[in-house]
Design a protein around this motif. Structure first.
Motif, short mmCIF file in Angstrom:
data_model
loop_
_atom_site.label_atom_id
_atom_site.label_comp_id
_atom_site.label_asym_id
_atom_site.label_seq_id
_atom_site.Cartn_x
_atom_site.Cartn_y
_atom_site.Cartn_z
N ARG A 371 14.32 -35.55 5.95
CA ARG A 371 13.32 -34.48 6.52
C ARG A 371 13.42 -33.75 4.96
O ARG A 371 14.41 -33.24 4.43
CB ARG A 371 14.09 -33.48 7.42
N GLY A 372 12.17 -33.37 4.48
CA GLY A 372 12.24 -32.66 3.17
C GLY A 372 11.07 -31.79 3.05
O GLY A 372 9.83 -32.11 3.85
N LEU A 373 11.03 -30.95 2.51
CA LEU A 373 9.93 -29.95 2.30
C LEU A 373 9.83 -29.54 0.74
O LEU A 373 10.78 -29.42 0.05
CB LEU A 373 10.18 -28.29 2.86
N VAL A 374 8.62 -29.65 0.44
CA VAL A 374 8.08 -29.41 -0.82
C VAL A 374 7.09 -28.27 -0.85
O VAL A 374 5.97 -28.57 -0.03
CB VAL A 374 7.38 -30.63 -1.96
N LYS A 375 7.37 -27.02 -1.59
CA LYS A 375 6.75 -26.02 -1.42
C LYS A 375 6.19 -25.44 -2.80
O LYS A 375 7.10 -25.38 -3.69
CB LYS A 375 7.65 -24.92 -0.80
N ALA A 380 3.24 -20.74 -8.96
CA ALA A 380 3.85 -21.71 -9.57
C ALA A 380 2.74 -22.62 -10.27
O ALA A 380 2.56 -23.85 -9.90
CB ALA A 380 4.73 -22.51 -8.60
N ASN A 381 2.11 -22.07 -11.23
CA ASN A 381 1.12 -22.81 -12.05
C ASN A 381 1.81 -24.31 -12.67
O ASN A 381 2.75 -24.15 -13.12
CB ASN A 381 0.71 -22.03 -13.03
N GLY A 382 0.96 -25.13 -12.57
CA GLY A 382 1.68 -26.52 -13.02
C GLY A 382 2.64 -27.01 -12.52
O GLY A 382 3.37 -28.02 -13.18
N ALA A 383 3.17 -26.64 -11.49
CA ALA A 383 4.37 -27.34 -10.69
C ALA A 383 4.07 -28.64 -10.39
O ALA A 383 2.94 -29.29 -9.94
CB ALA A 383 4.70 -26.57 -9.42
N ASN A 410 -0.89 -23.52 -4.54
CA ASN A 410 -1.43 -23.35 -5.95
C ASN A 410 -2.05 -24.55 -6.34
O ASN A 410 -1.58 -25.65 -6.36
CB ASN A 410 -0.38 -22.86 -6.86
N ASN A 411 -3.46 -24.46 -6.79
CA ASN A 411 -4.41 -25.58 -6.72
C ASN A 411 -4.13 -26.27 -8.15
O ASN A 411 -4.65 -27.32 -8.36
CB ASN A 411 -5.69 -25.62 -6.61
N THR A 412 -3.12 -25.94 -8.98
CA THR A 412 -2.66 -26.58 -10.14
C THR A 412 -1.49 -27.38 -9.91
O THR A 412 -1.24 -28.15 -10.72
CB THR A 412 -2.51 -25.72 -11.17
N GLY A 413 -0.81 -27.47 -8.82
CA GLY A 413 0.37 -28.05 -8.37
C GLY A 413 -0.15 -29.70 -8.19
O GLY A 413 -1.37 -30.06 -7.90
#
Lengths: 479, 262
Positions: A371-375, A380-383, A410-413
């Motif tokens: 079970r994992g969450l990536v947020k 967080a630009n460029g994450a 963030n749409n740069t992620g």
């Protein structure tokens, strides 16, 4: 499956012995008085008692999480012993010669030598028996570098300002049901402080041992890496075999400041219960690292082989710009074990990066879930995140699940997730046999191959051990 | 090659075997002597592959009767690993992929398991590397295959060559080749056949299981057996294979029927 495979002897749990030692044990049950008693027994400063009481009152209002993919009968929290310590203290030990020889023997039996002559050459060990730290090795050598490595009780006496500043700063007392419980009743654990621009000269390691039958174990670990410092830390865990289940609810907090790096490795081999699922440890653990500083890095590596139930998500909160979080995990379940484990990577700072490599191996009638969450937060630009979750099934009755949660604000992620499932089958094993390779070697080769990416992350001394441990656990399970 | 009075490598008598309680082998008789190459031919479902798996000791096959003597030992009482270490080798029809295990590790552990069983010292990685480089030549295999996972992502031909590489390394007394020609193009077939021919020696025996005569033009058998309905119904020399190719399996069936009728 084939009779040949079935007749392979199932390796008994070799750490299942009980050490006969007189303990100072308080009555079962939990109340404000018990919390006060624990604090008093440990001669804690006032702020610590306040911390505990606040946590206890929060805990009363909380309920156990029900979302994990695990099943167990309700736990009676009033039937648990919240404090049990080997008698002989309280005076501070000046040297190992003062430690009860029975205790040293117990650790010797576990392969952890605390005596001066036979220590692991480049690993400092803090040994925790039931709830209390019994010995810490190489303390003087570490002190020369300014590194503090001691039990958390000792840190409360010697460095209260550090504890007050950082304890509960990563895992708040009301974070979750078990973390709140731990915050109220934790008895001991390890404390590590690495000063500025210091590279810790050796591996630090804590060895946890549960001995008393009905006691819960609630340790608290706190590691602080100041700017530009580096440390590698390893914990190992075993427990005797009892028919009843024991609760283990630990909290681990890591803080990495600017350019600091913490590597935290776990080899968890708590008693898992017998093949019918009787007995074993309930391992409900909260582990979280805070990459507070820029360019900081926290890396979790875990090899989870024990416990009847594992509920554990070592996580990274990536606050500092360019900070890095890593999670490498091998979780093996056999017989009726249940594991629900994974990680959370919370990207807050710019250009933060995280990697998740999870390998689940399920044998017998066990249940193994990732079970994992990536947020990725709005700032967080460029994450970037890369996740890989592989499951391996052994036999026909085991289960593997994957529950990945991804939240991107963030749409740069950039987030990547890969997953695979494979199976060790009779035909593969026959192929090995037909080339003259024993079943033990065959399974061990396949498992090591499967876990290679994770084992490569472990300190070398422990990688070999982890490899062996997995093979032993699986003997006789292929059927 | 047929050598007079040579040692009997394998002797199969009245062998019967089941899979999932269906009888597949219904009384197989077969004898292989040192130096000989035998071919078993037969239509699909005749029990050819079952015979090879039973000889190698696959756990899914249950032997219900008969005996198998391998170099004087009761083969049926031996574990698959013991059979392998004792010199029984099966080149699989469908070699298995083993992800995460490198080919060279697999080969080394296999080789050393055999050495250990014979009371010999195991080869370390360096000595083994020298040995395996030599063996690669037998099947003209690129050394880069050694570092890849066993059979993973290999083409059909590469998998079969890898089988023969293992055979070259393990130097078996009895090599069983199960449909080794299937899925091979003509170049790969030549390489594989060439490898098998190099490995056939006066002190070992080879049992080829095949559907088609094609392979037998490259590996010439001393004896050909026709299998049908779980038994060997006809045996002869290589000419039998040619005749089969020409006249089909129906012909052997009729022959047998008329013999029984007499």
């Amino acid at each position: 499956m084939s009779a040949t495979v079935k007749t392979l002897v199932n390796q008994p749990y070799k750490y299942g012995f009980v050490t006969d030692i007189e303990s100072d044990t308080i009555p079962r049950g939990l109340s404000e008085d018990v919390v006060r008693l624990i604090s008093a027994k440990k001669n804690e400063p006032e702020f610590m008692l306040e911390f505990r009481l606040k946590a206890y009152r929060q805990w009363l209002k909380m309920t156990e999480p029900t979302w994990p993919q695990v099943k167990y009968p309700p736990i009676n929290y009033q039937d648990i012993i919240y404090y049990s310590a080997p008698k002989q203290k309280p005076k501070k030990l000046n040297s190992l010669d003062e430690v009860d020889p029975t205790l040293l023997e117990a650790f010797e039996k576990l392969g952890i030598s605390l005596s001066e002559q036979k220590r692991l050459s480049n690993v400092a060990v803090d040994a925790i028996f039931d709830s209390v730290s019994v010995a810490t090795t190489f303390k003087e050598k570490l002190a020369k570098e300014g590194v503090i490595f001691c039990s958390i009780s000792e840190a409360l006496r010697e460095h209260p300002e550090l504890i007050q500043k950082y304890l509960g700063s990563v895992v708040p007392i009301a974070d979750n049901f078990y973390a709140a419980l731990n915050s109220a009743v934790f008895s001991d654990g390890s404390f590590v402080y690495i000063p500025k621009n210091t590279r810790c000269p050796m591996e630090l390691s804590t060895y946890f041992r549960i001995n008393t039958g009905d006691s819960g174990q609630f340790e608290r670990t706190l590691i602080i890496a100041e700017e530009g410092s580096q440390v590698s830390y390893l914990e190992g865990c075993t427990a005797p075999m009892f028919d009843t289940n024991q609760l283990h609810a630990a909290v681990v907090e890591l803080v990495a400041l600017d350019n600091a790096e913490i590597k935290y490795s776990t080899v968890q081999n708590w008693y898992a219960g017998d093949e019918n699922g009787k007995g074993g440890i309930y391992n409900f653990v909260t582990k979280r690292g805070l990459c507070q500083g820029v360019n900081s890095k926290i890396s979790w590596t875990q090899v989870e082989t024990g416990s009847a139930i594992t509920w554990k998500y070592p996580s990274c909160v990536l606050v500092g710009d360019n900070s890095v979080g890593e999670f490498y995990s091998v979780a093996l379940t056999n017989h009726k074990q249940q594991a629900d484990t994974g990680t959370k990577m919370i990207h807050i700072g710019k250009n933060t990066r995280s990697t998740i490599i999870s390998k689940g191996i399920s044998a017998g009638k066990s249940q193994n879930s990732y079970r994992g969450l990536v947020k990725i937060g709005p700032k967080a630009n460029g994450a970037r995140n890369y996740s890989q979750c592989d499951s391996m099934l052994i036999g026909d009755n085991a289960q593997a699940n994957t529950f990945p949660y991804i939240q991107v604000q963030n749409n740069t992620g950039k987030v990547e997730h890969e997953a695979s499932t494979s199976k060790i089958g009779e035909d593969q094993l026959f192929y090995f046999s037909q080339r003259g390779i024993s079943l033990e070697d065959a399974i061990s080769m396949m498992i090591s191959g499967f876990c290679k990416d994770v084992f490569n992350q472990l300190p070398m001394e422990f990688a070999v051990e982890a490899d062996r441990l997995l093979s032993l656990k699986l003997e006789g399970s292929v059927g | 090659m047929i050598i007079e009075n040579s040692e009997v490598i394998l002797s199969v008598r009245d062998l019967t075997a089941n899979v999932d309680s269906n009888q597949i082998l219904k009384g197989v008789n077969l004898e292989l002597k040192a130096g000989e190459i035998h071919a078993i031919m037969g239509p699909n479902g005749s029990g050819k592959s079952t015979l090879s798996k039973v000889l190698a000791g696959h756990p899914a096959y249950e032997v219900t009767g008969g005996e198998v003597i391998f170099q004087g030992q009761n083969l049926l009482e031996m574990e698959p690993q013991e059979r392998a270490r004792g010199g029984v080798f099966l080149a699989f029809q469908y070699p298995l992929e083993i992800p995460g295990v490198s080919n060279v590790d697999f080969l080394r552990v296999a080789y050393n398991s055999g050495r250990k069983a014979k009371g010999l010292e195991e080869l370390d990685a360096f000595d083994f590397d020298e040995l395996i480089q030599e063996k690669l030549d037998v099947v003209k295999m690129n050394p880069s295959f050694l570092s890849r996972s066993v059979n993973e992502g290999f083409s059909g031909g590469e998998k079969k060559r890898n089988e023969i590489l293992q055979m070259a390394l393990l130097e078996p007394k009895l090599a069983i080749l199960d449909e080794t020609d299937s899925g091979l193009d003509i170049d790969a077939l030549k390489i594989v056949a060439n490898g098998v021919n190099q490995l056939a020696k006066p002190d070992n025996a080879t049992l080829m299981i095949t559907h088609y005569q094609r392979l037998l033009s490259y590996i010439v058998p001393d004896f050909v057996h026709v299998m049908e309905g779980g038994r060997i119904i006809s045996s002869g020399t290589k000419e039998l294979a040619l005749e089969l190719e020409e006249r089909g399996y129906e012909w052997v069936r009729e022959e047998e029927a008329s013999e029984v009728g007499v």
